[in-house]
Structure formats: C-alpha cells, structure tokens
Design an enzyme around this catalytic site. Sequence first.
Site, PDB file in Angstrom:
ATOM      1  N   GLU A  40       7.118   5.856 -35.762  1.00  0.00           N
ATOM      2  CA  GLU A  40       6.283   5.369 -34.663  1.00  0.00           C
ATOM      3  C   GLU A  40       4.821   5.692 -34.995  1.00  0.00           C
ATOM      4  OE1 GLU A  40       5.954   6.366 -29.843  1.00  0.00           O
ATOM      5  OE2 GLU A  40       6.795   7.836 -31.234  1.00  0.00           O
ATOM      6  N   LYS A 105       8.468  -0.678 -27.034  1.00  0.00           N
ATOM      7  CA  LYS A 105       9.133   0.495 -26.476  1.00  0.00           C
ATOM      8  C   LYS A 105       9.376   0.358 -24.973  1.00  0.00           C
ATOM      9  CE  LYS A 105       8.553   5.548 -26.451  1.00  0.00           C
ATOM     10  NZ  LYS A 105       7.568   6.624 -26.759  1.00  0.00           N
ATOM     11  N   CYS A 141      11.295   6.696 -30.498  1.00  0.00           N
ATOM     12  CA  CYS A 141      11.076   8.058 -30.007  1.00  0.00           C
ATOM     13  C   CYS A 141      11.843   8.376 -28.718  1.00  0.00           C
ATOM     14  CB  CYS A 141       9.574   8.296 -29.847  1.00  0.00           C
ATOM     15  SG  CYS A 141       9.101  10.051 -29.928  1.00  0.00           S
TER      16      CYS A 141
END
Length: 263
Positions: A40, A105, A141
């Site tokens: 990321e 995300k 993440c």
Amino acid sequence: MRFALAQLRSTVDPRENLALAADLARRASRNEADVVVFPEATMCSFQQDPARAAESFDGPWASAVRRVAGDLGITIIAGMFTTAHGARVHNTLLATGKSEGRYDKIHLFDALGHRESETVAPGRRSTAIEVCGHGLGLAICYDVRFPTHFIDLALGGATVMVVCASWAPGPGKLHQWRTLVTARAMDSVSFVIAVDQALLGDVETPAAGPTGIGHSMAVDPTGQVLLELGAKPDLAFVDVDPEQVAVIRERLPVLDGNPVRPL
C-alpha cells in the site's frame, strides 16, 4: 505461480518510488516471477497528505507502471492514491500487466488514533483479477481485519488473496499482523500474499502517518506460513500452486456455509 514480495520503504516523492519499484520489478522478472506485489502507498508514503500525490487512474504515475509491466511481461500490483469527488482521494491498488484491475480500499483505518476517512473516500466493491488462469483477490491493509471481505472473494472464485499494507507500528501490531494474515488464509481457504511497507528507522514508533513494520508473508490455505520477511526492505519469491486450493476446499469445506454475495 511465482510471486515476488517487494517489501520497500516508500518516500514522499512519487518519482523516486517509481524508480525503486521499476528496479524491483526488473529483478522480479529476471527471477521469472509472474506477479510482483508492492505495498500500500507505494506511490507515496502516508507521511505526506495523500491528496498531494493523488492523480487519475490513467495519470502519469500509473501509466509509467503500466509501461514497466508491459515491457517486462509481468503483473504488477502496487498501492497508489487516485482522485475522488471532493477533497478526499481513493486509496487504490493498481493491478496491471498480464491483467488490469483497480481496487479502492473499502475499510478505512479509523482506529488507534488514525482517521483515514478524513482524507480518503471509501471504495464500494471488492475486486479480483485473473492471472495465469487463476483469480487473485485484492485487499488493502485494514481490510485484513474483515473476514467476509476474503470469504466473498473466495466464493467469487479467487484462490490467492493479495494484501498490500502500510501496517502502522505500535505495541502488539506484529502479533496482530501475523495472526490476521494467517487467519484470513484459513477463513477463505486460499493462499495469502501479504506485502507490507518496511519498518521506518530502527525503532517501532508511530510516525506522522501509518508507515510499516515489514514482515511481509506468504501463507497457504491451511494456515502454514511459507515465507516471512524481516523488518528491512527486501525482495523475496514464493511459488504457489492455486490448483491445490480446490483440493483443500473439498477436504475442508468451511466456505460451504457462507452465502454468496455479489462482489
């Protein structure tokens, strides 16, 4: 399939990060990797406001990554920031080369003193790509804390889950990272390739934004750790056979009790 885990330490300069990623992709290609996975925020560290680096998905940084992937004949998966409506941006994974895909995300890191939602707009849907005939599910993440994200990707046909992270350091965070990555492999009965930013400096102390702790991992569908890196920048390789997933899922049918939801 051969995966390259490119554990780097991003700076706040997208051009510098692009050059580093291109060099690592070339090294991965020389080692016959099918896919090279970056963390990321490869484009620009969270130590800078993501809005200062964000560009369109077909902008100059993403286009340069596409050229590298095309020239090398490899799939690159890397974190970047893309423009969104209003003042916020998207925290995006660019997948390009043998396949093209985009994942924004979904689960934003509003936890442990951070407020990602103040600068980042959430994505709306899960994403999987196909490489070498196999489905790769994408995650970023904080997504790793949400089992249904991975279960839905598995029910949609993905057999390898790719997690790109900038895992914020702090007490207990390495234990949480190892536990969550391993658990998501077992939840989804899939391989997991999880690549984190390298640790910033020599001490695990919080920085201006989430940086990383290293310890990128590859885990098989039974939870066996195939590879774990240390804290420093590194490039490592792991070979996985996605065909094994169907056999393991038949022997361990934990996905059978989950409803299929549209991606």
